[in-house]
Design a protein around this motif. Structure first.
Motif, PDB file in Angstrom:
ATOM      1  N   MET A  72      -0.369 -39.487 -85.335  1.00  0.00           N
ATOM      2  CA  MET A  72       0.932 -38.973 -85.768  1.00  0.00           C
ATOM      3  C   MET A  72       1.864 -38.745 -84.590  1.00  0.00           C
ATOM      4  SD  MET A  72      -0.276 -36.213 -88.660  1.00  0.00           S
ATOM      5  CE  MET A  72       1.388 -35.523 -88.845  1.00  0.00           C
ATOM      6  N   SER A  73       1.319 -38.202 -83.518  1.00  0.00           N
ATOM      7  CA  SER A  73       2.128 -37.964 -82.321  1.00  0.00           C
ATOM      8  C   SER A  73       2.525 -39.271 -81.655  1.00  0.00           C
ATOM      9  CB  SER A  73       1.342 -37.079 -81.356  1.00  0.00           C
ATOM     10  OG  SER A  73       2.078 -36.829 -80.185  1.00  0.00           O
ATOM     11  N   ALA A  74       1.569 -40.204 -81.571  1.00  0.00           N
ATOM     12  CA  ALA A  74       1.821 -41.471 -80.875  1.00  0.00           C
ATOM     13  C   ALA A  74       2.911 -42.294 -81.540  1.00  0.00           C
ATOM     14  CB  ALA A  74       0.531 -42.282 -80.783  1.00  0.00           C
ATOM     15  N   VAL A  75       2.992 -42.248 -82.872  1.00  0.00           N
ATOM     16  CA  VAL A  75       4.011 -43.044 -83.575  1.00  0.00           C
ATOM     17  C   VAL A  75       5.335 -42.293 -83.694  1.00  0.00           C
ATOM     18  CG1 VAL A  75       2.250 -44.324 -84.853  1.00  0.00           C
ATOM     19  CG2 VAL A  75       3.275 -42.281 -85.887  1.00  0.00           C
ATOM     20  N   THR A  82      10.949 -32.093 -84.251  1.00  0.00           N
ATOM     21  CA  THR A  82      11.154 -31.284 -83.052  1.00  0.00           C
ATOM     22  C   THR A  82      12.562 -31.535 -82.519  1.00  0.00           C
ATOM     23  OG1 THR A  82       8.809 -31.530 -82.537  1.00  0.00           O
ATOM     24  CG2 THR A  82      10.238 -30.736 -80.781  1.00  0.00           C
ATOM     25  N   ALA A  83      13.381 -30.485 -82.478  1.00  0.00           N
ATOM     26  CA  ALA A  83      14.779 -30.663 -82.068  1.00  0.00           C
ATOM     27  C   ALA A  83      15.289 -29.429 -81.339  1.00  0.00           C
ATOM     28  CB  ALA A  83      15.643 -30.962 -83.288  1.00  0.00           C
ATOM     29  N   ALA A 153      -8.980 -26.827 -81.754  1.00  0.00           N
ATOM     30  CA  ALA A 153      -7.572 -26.438 -81.640  1.00  0.00           C
ATOM     31  C   ALA A 153      -6.678 -27.388 -82.426  1.00  0.00           C
ATOM     32  CB  ALA A 153      -7.147 -26.408 -80.173  1.00  0.00           C
ATOM     33  N   GLN A 154      -7.110 -28.642 -82.566  1.00  0.00           N
ATOM     34  CA  GLN A 154      -6.306 -29.625 -83.286  1.00  0.00           C
ATOM     35  C   GLN A 154      -6.925 -30.002 -84.636  1.00  0.00           C
ATOM     36  OE1 GLN A 154      -4.587 -32.666 -80.579  1.00  0.00           O
ATOM     37  NE2 GLN A 154      -5.305 -31.351 -78.934  1.00  0.00           N
ATOM     38  N   ARG A 155      -7.742 -29.114 -85.139  1.00  0.00           N
ATOM     39  CA  ARG A 155      -8.223 -29.223 -86.523  1.00  0.00           C
ATOM     40  C   ARG A 155      -7.094 -28.657 -87.400  1.00  0.00           C
ATOM     41  NH1 ARG A 155     -13.759 -28.405 -88.969  1.00  0.00           N
ATOM     42  NH2 ARG A 155     -13.451 -27.813 -91.150  1.00  0.00           N
ATOM     43  N   GLN A 156      -6.124 -29.485 -87.680  1.00  0.00           N
ATOM     44  CA  GLN A 156      -4.916 -29.055 -88.380  1.00  0.00           C
ATOM     45  C   GLN A 156      -4.614 -30.020 -89.511  1.00  0.00           C
ATOM     46  OE1 GLN A 156      -3.373 -26.269 -87.493  1.00  0.00           O
ATOM     47  NE2 GLN A 156      -4.094 -25.904 -85.412  1.00  0.00           N
ATOM     48  N   HIS A 157      -4.133 -29.472 -90.623  1.00  0.00           N
ATOM     49  CA  HIS A 157      -3.657 -30.354 -91.699  1.00  0.00           C
ATOM     50  C   HIS A 157      -2.404 -31.075 -91.196  1.00  0.00           C
ATOM     51  CE1 HIS A 157      -2.024 -31.686 -95.556  1.00  0.00           C
ATOM     52  NE2 HIS A 157      -3.238 -31.514 -96.038  1.00  0.00           N
ATOM     53  N   PRO A 158      -2.253 -32.369 -91.471  1.00  0.00           N
ATOM     54  CA  PRO A 158      -1.079 -33.103 -90.969  1.00  0.00           C
ATOM     55  C   PRO A 158       0.249 -32.453 -91.351  1.00  0.00           C
ATOM     56  CG  PRO A 158      -2.703 -34.639 -91.805  1.00  0.00           C
ATOM     57  CD  PRO A 158      -3.210 -33.268 -92.136  1.00  0.00           C
ATOM     58  N   LEU A 159       0.356 -31.934 -92.566  1.00  0.00           N
ATOM     59  CA  LEU A 159       1.610 -31.301 -92.980  1.00  0.00           C
ATOM     60  C   LEU A 159       1.855 -30.030 -92.182  1.00  0.00           C
ATOM     61  CD1 LEU A 159       4.015 -31.486 -94.864  1.00  0.00           C
ATOM     62  CD2 LEU A 159       2.682 -30.263 -96.603  1.00  0.00           C
ATOM     63  N   ALA A 160       0.788 -29.316 -91.826  1.00  0.00           N
ATOM     64  CA  ALA A 160       0.943 -28.105 -91.012  1.00  0.00           C
ATOM     65  C   ALA A 160       1.509 -28.451 -89.636  1.00  0.00           C
ATOM     66  CB  ALA A 160      -0.399 -27.393 -90.868  1.00  0.00           C
ATOM     67  N   LEU A 161       1.117 -29.600 -89.090  1.00  0.00           N
ATOM     68  CA  LEU A 161       1.660 -30.028 -87.799  1.00  0.00           C
ATOM     69  C   LEU A 161       3.164 -30.234 -87.880  1.00  0.00           C
ATOM     70  CD1 LEU A 161      -1.052 -32.646 -86.737  1.00  0.00           C
ATOM     71  CD2 LEU A 161      -0.724 -30.362 -85.771  1.00  0.00           C
ATOM     72  N   LEU A 162       3.622 -30.853 -88.965  1.00  0.00           N
ATOM     73  CA  LEU A 162       5.051 -31.139 -89.101  1.00  0.00           C
ATOM     74  C   LEU A 162       5.848 -29.865 -89.368  1.00  0.00           C
ATOM     75  CD1 LEU A 162       4.843 -34.391 -91.286  1.00  0.00           C
ATOM     76  CD2 LEU A 162       4.861 -34.160 -88.791  1.00  0.00           C
ATOM     77  N   GLY A 164       4.914 -26.810 -88.682  1.00  0.00           N
ATOM     78  CA  GLY A 164       4.834 -25.968 -87.494  1.00  0.00           C
ATOM     79  C   GLY A 164       5.808 -26.418 -86.415  1.00  0.00           C
ATOM     80  N   ALA A 165       5.915 -27.734 -86.212  1.00  0.00           N
ATOM     81  CA  ALA A 165       6.859 -28.248 -85.217  1.00  0.00           C
ATOM     82  C   ALA A 165       8.290 -27.862 -85.579  1.00  0.00           C
ATOM     83  CB  ALA A 165       6.728 -29.766 -85.119  1.00  0.00           C
ATOM     84  N   ALA A 166       8.623 -27.927 -86.864  1.00  0.00           N
ATOM     85  CA  ALA A 166       9.972 -27.580 -87.307  1.00  0.00           C
ATOM     86  C   ALA A 166      10.240 -26.088 -87.123  1.00  0.00           C
ATOM     87  CB  ALA A 166      10.161 -27.978 -88.768  1.00  0.00           C
ATOM     88  N   ILE A 167       9.292 -25.245 -87.519  1.00  0.00           N
ATOM     89  CA  ILE A 167       9.466 -23.795 -87.389  1.00  0.00           C
ATOM     90  C   ILE A 167       9.632 -23.404 -85.924  1.00  0.00           C
ATOM     91  CG2 ILE A 167       8.316 -21.558 -87.653  1.00  0.00           C
ATOM     92  CD1 ILE A 167       7.044 -22.624 -90.216  1.00  0.00           C
ATOM     93  N   GLN A 168       8.770 -23.938 -85.076  1.00  0.00           N
ATOM     94  CA  GLN A 168       8.835 -23.596 -83.658  1.00  0.00           C
ATOM     95  C   GLN A 168      10.111 -24.110 -83.015  1.00  0.00           C
ATOM     96  OE1 GLN A 168       4.014 -23.877 -83.356  1.00  0.00           O
ATOM     97  NE2 GLN A 168       5.142 -24.626 -81.604  1.00  0.00           N
ATOM     98  N   SER A 169      10.605 -25.253 -83.459  1.00  0.00           N
ATOM     99  CA  SER A 169      11.867 -25.780 -82.927  1.00  0.00           C
ATOM    100  C   SER A 169      13.028 -24.863 -83.260  1.00  0.00           C
ATOM    101  CB  SER A 169      12.140 -27.180 -83.493  1.00  0.00           C
ATOM    102  OG  SER A 169      11.331 -28.140 -82.886  1.00  0.00           O
ATOM    103  N   VAL A 170      13.064 -24.398 -84.498  1.00  0.00           N
ATOM    104  CA  VAL A 170      14.160 -23.518 -84.927  1.00  0.00           C
ATOM    105  C   VAL A 170      14.126 -22.211 -84.139  1.00  0.00           C
ATOM    106  CG1 VAL A 170      15.045 -22.137 -86.844  1.00  0.00           C
ATOM    107  CG2 VAL A 170      14.359 -24.520 -87.224  1.00  0.00           C
ATOM    108  N   ILE A 171      12.935 -21.614 -84.027  1.00  0.00           N
ATOM    109  CA  ILE A 171      12.816 -20.339 -83.321  1.00  0.00           C
ATOM    110  C   ILE A 171      13.167 -20.496 -81.847  1.00  0.00           C
ATOM    111  CG2 ILE A 171      11.228 -18.517 -82.601  1.00  0.00           C
ATOM    112  CD1 ILE A 171       9.645 -19.102 -85.197  1.00  0.00           C
ATOM    113  N   LEU A 172      12.528 -21.457 -81.182  1.00  0.00           N
ATOM    114  CA  LEU A 172      12.754 -21.634 -79.755  1.00  0.00           C
ATOM    115  C   LEU A 172      14.175 -22.100 -79.474  1.00  0.00           C
ATOM    116  CD1 LEU A 172      11.659 -21.587 -76.902  1.00  0.00           C
ATOM    117  CD2 LEU A 172      10.735 -23.873 -77.261  1.00  0.00           C
TER     118      LEU A 172
END
Length: 303
Positions: A72-75, A82-83, A153-162, A164-172
């Motif tokens: 998912m990250s590679a593609v 992430t913005a 650490a990377q035992r994550q559901h694919p949707l959680a990765l997406l 999570g990336a959006a939530i962290q982008s907004v906060i940061l």
């Protein structure tokens, strides 16, 4: 070599990934020091890599989800969610006194700001996945691990990765927009091989022990400031007394500030995994239930 495969290798082996060979070598070196200081009489490799952990079906599930996350990250899929610079610019431009700029901050100072508030964003995202009922089924995949290795650490559901990336982008992005202002594309921070130097140091120090069977405490005083491996292992505990504690990634100050800090006793016993009947499909450690059951629970919540 196709671009996506080259990207996959760089993403997996580079310093942006906690299981980079460089980090793993540092982890082995630190483990050797711990082993010697404790005066253990067993063989080092047997202590570091016990068969009951690396041969466990939970570890096989970790590896499968890890590979999915790397693809998912590679593609570029995760990058689509992430913005941080765009959000920071939008927030800065909306301020009544106009957009400020972080150009007057040194690369070291700016790198430190990015790292500290990035850690805070991880705390808030992690806490949200525990306390928002709609998000928990996805994060439960991570907590279904019965044994832990750095790959957990990377035992994550694919949707959680997406998400999570959006939530962290907004906060940061919002925090940096308020504190720093517009982040220009050529903004420089102190880096090591393209990764924030403070992130590299934090991962190198102890990050891979957080998801492990090796119990390391920092002591009551320091554990108010930094999350120790023992504190994160407590976070994974299936003991109700440990639930919803120690959300922090590296810094414990957020848990301390917001009342979620738990400092374990030396040698406190913990067992991992989930015991709620709703989580039973995840505890099979089969890829199908791990991928599909969280979606079913999110779309068809129990009444």
């Amino acid at each position: 070599m196709p671009d996506w495969i080259n990207s996959l290798l760089q993403d997996t082996l580079g310093l942006g990934n906690v299981v980079s060979p460089i980090y793993l070598l540092a982890t082995v070196a630190t483990a050797w020091i711990v082993f010697r200081l404790r005066g253990l009489k067993t063989g080092f490799l047997g202590w570091l890599l016990p068969r009951e952990i690396w041969a466990h079906k939970s570890t096989r599930a970790d590896i499968a989800l890890f590979l999915i996350s790397r693809v998912m990250s590679a593609v570029g899929l995760i990058a689509l969610f992430t913005a941080v610079p765009a959000i920071a610019t939008m927030v800065a431009d909306a301020l009544p006194f106009g957009a400020r700029t972080g150009a007057n901050l040194s690369p070291v100072a700016l790198g430190f700001v990015f790292w500290v508030f990035g850690d805070f964003a991880v705390y808030l995202n992690h806490r949200a996945h525990h306390q928002i009922a709609t998000l928990w089924p996805m994060h439960a995949v991570h907590h279904s691990a019965e044994v832990m290795t750095p790959i957990t650490a990377q035992r994550q559901h694919p949707l959680a990765l997406l998400i999570g990336a959006a939530i962290q982008s907004v906060i940061l992005g919002a925090i940096l927009g308020l504190l720093v202002g517009t982040i220009a594309p050529d903004t420089t921070i102190v880096e090591i091989a393209g990764v924030n130097a403070f992130t590299v140091v934090a991962i190198m120090a102890m990050a891979n022990f957080h998801h492990s069977h090796i119990w390391i405490c920092y002591g009551r005083t320091l554990e108010h400031l930094l999350i120790s491996p023992a504190q994160h292992q407590v976070h994974h505990s299936n003991n109700p007394a440990h639930f919803n504690k120690n959300y922090g990634n590296t810094l414990a100050i957020w848990d301390w500030m917001f009342g979620t800090l738990y400092i374990p006793q030396p040698g406190e016993a913990v067992t991992f995994g989930l015991t709620d009947p709703d989580d039973a499909p995840l505890m099979t450690h089969r890829l199908g239930p791990l991928m599909l059951d969280p979606l079913r629970r999110m779309l068809l919540p129990r009444r």
